[in-house]
Design an enzyme around this catalytic site. Structure first.
Site, PDB file in Angstrom:
ATOM      1  N   ASP A  67       0.824  -1.205   0.000  1.00  0.00           N
ATOM      2  CA  ASP A  67       0.000   0.000   0.000  1.00  0.00           C
ATOM      3  C   ASP A  67       0.861   1.260   0.000  1.00  0.00           C
ATOM      4  OD1 ASP A  67       1.004  -0.268   2.547  1.00  0.00           O
ATOM      5  OD2 ASP A  67      -0.926  -0.303   3.561  1.00  0.00           O
ATOM      6  N   GLU A 143      -9.549  -0.756   5.087  1.00  0.00           N
ATOM      7  CA  GLU A 143     -10.097  -0.141   6.289  1.00  0.00           C
ATOM      8  C   GLU A 143     -11.428  -0.804   6.693  1.00  0.00           C
ATOM      9  OE1 GLU A 143      -8.218   1.745   7.883  1.00  0.00           O
ATOM     10  OE2 GLU A 143      -7.519   3.533   6.843  1.00  0.00           O
TER      11      GLU A 143
END
Ligand code: F6R
Length: 239
Positions: A67, A143
């Site tokens: 990421d 998330e």
């Protein structure tokens, strides 16, 4: 998901380092993914020492990005690429083609996701992936509430992530989005290691261990995955 509790952080890192070394020995062109952030730093340190001192050939290994924060890249200390580059890639003097990383500053972020999906289709699945756990249970930048069927995607950062982010950067910097591999790609990895250490991770580790898989705590999604091991130290264990 199997759980292993080690005496301390050094021992955790040493075991994980050995797993990576074993992967490289078995498959010299292994595709490896290591999270940024603080948790895997000890693994990177030991990996550099081991690969060099044992003269292991890593010239065909590839490292792929998990990421990145949108808006920054290698020139910003604390970005995922800078963290990996400073602590691992530059110390190993890797060739450019050995590092496949998200560009958090790419103008066309959707294209950045497509590029990463193509790289994974070509070189994947990932042979070994080393993950940290966010204070909200996030994995990469997957998330709470994430769609688990996604590949690489752009993310609105969760409030907890935005609060915690200050610890990575010297300058005050406010970022709103991330770009991340998706759970489909993470779950497809041949070996998954999730690591957490320290007292501050005890609450979230406990939540992960006691909850049924639910996207509200993304790390729980890995509980059903056979080839996934959670490695924690004594401080992060129990509550
Ligand atoms: C970073 C990443 C994040 C971190 C997590 C834990 O590339 O993917 O999911 O692994 O936020 O961060 P630390 O290790 O700093 O506690």
């Amino acid at each position: 998901m199997r759980k292993i509790v080690k005496e301390n952080y050094q021992e955790m890192c040493s075991d994980i380092c050995q797993e990576i070394i074993m992967t490289i020995k078995t498959k010299p062109d292994a595709l490896i993914c290591i999270a940024g952030g603080t948790t895997p730093l000890g693994v990177m340190e030991q990996l550099v020492l081991e690969l060099k001192s044992k003269q292991i050939d890593y010239s065909n290994v590839k490292f792929i990005s998990l990421d990145e924060w949108v808006g920054i890249s290698k020139e910003t200390p604390g970005s995922c690429l800078e963290t990996l580059d400073t602590n691992l890639f530059s110390k190993l003097h890797l060739k450019d083609e050995q590092v496949i990383f998200f560009d958090g500053k790419a103008k066309d972020l959707n294209n950045e996701c497509l590029k990463m999906n193509k790289e994974l289709a070509m070189f994947g699945p990932i042979d070994i992936i080393i993950l940290g756990i966010g204070m909200n249970g996030h994995i990469g930048f997957n998330e709470p509430g994430v769609d688990v069927n996604l590949d690489a995607h752009i993310v609105d950062l969760d409030d907890t992530t935005k609060q915690v982010m200050g610890k990575y950067f010297k300058e005050q910097i406010q970022l709103e989005k991330g770009i991340s591999l998706g759970f489909r790609q993470i779950k497809a990895a041949r070996k998954i290691i999730v690591m957490a250490n320290g007292e501050h991770k005890k609450t979230i580790v406990n939540k992960v261990l006691t909850s049924t898989p639910d996207v509200k705590i993304p790390a729980t999604i890995l509980k059903d995955v056979d080839n996934c091991t959670l490695i924690i130290d004594k401080q992060a264990n129990g509550e």
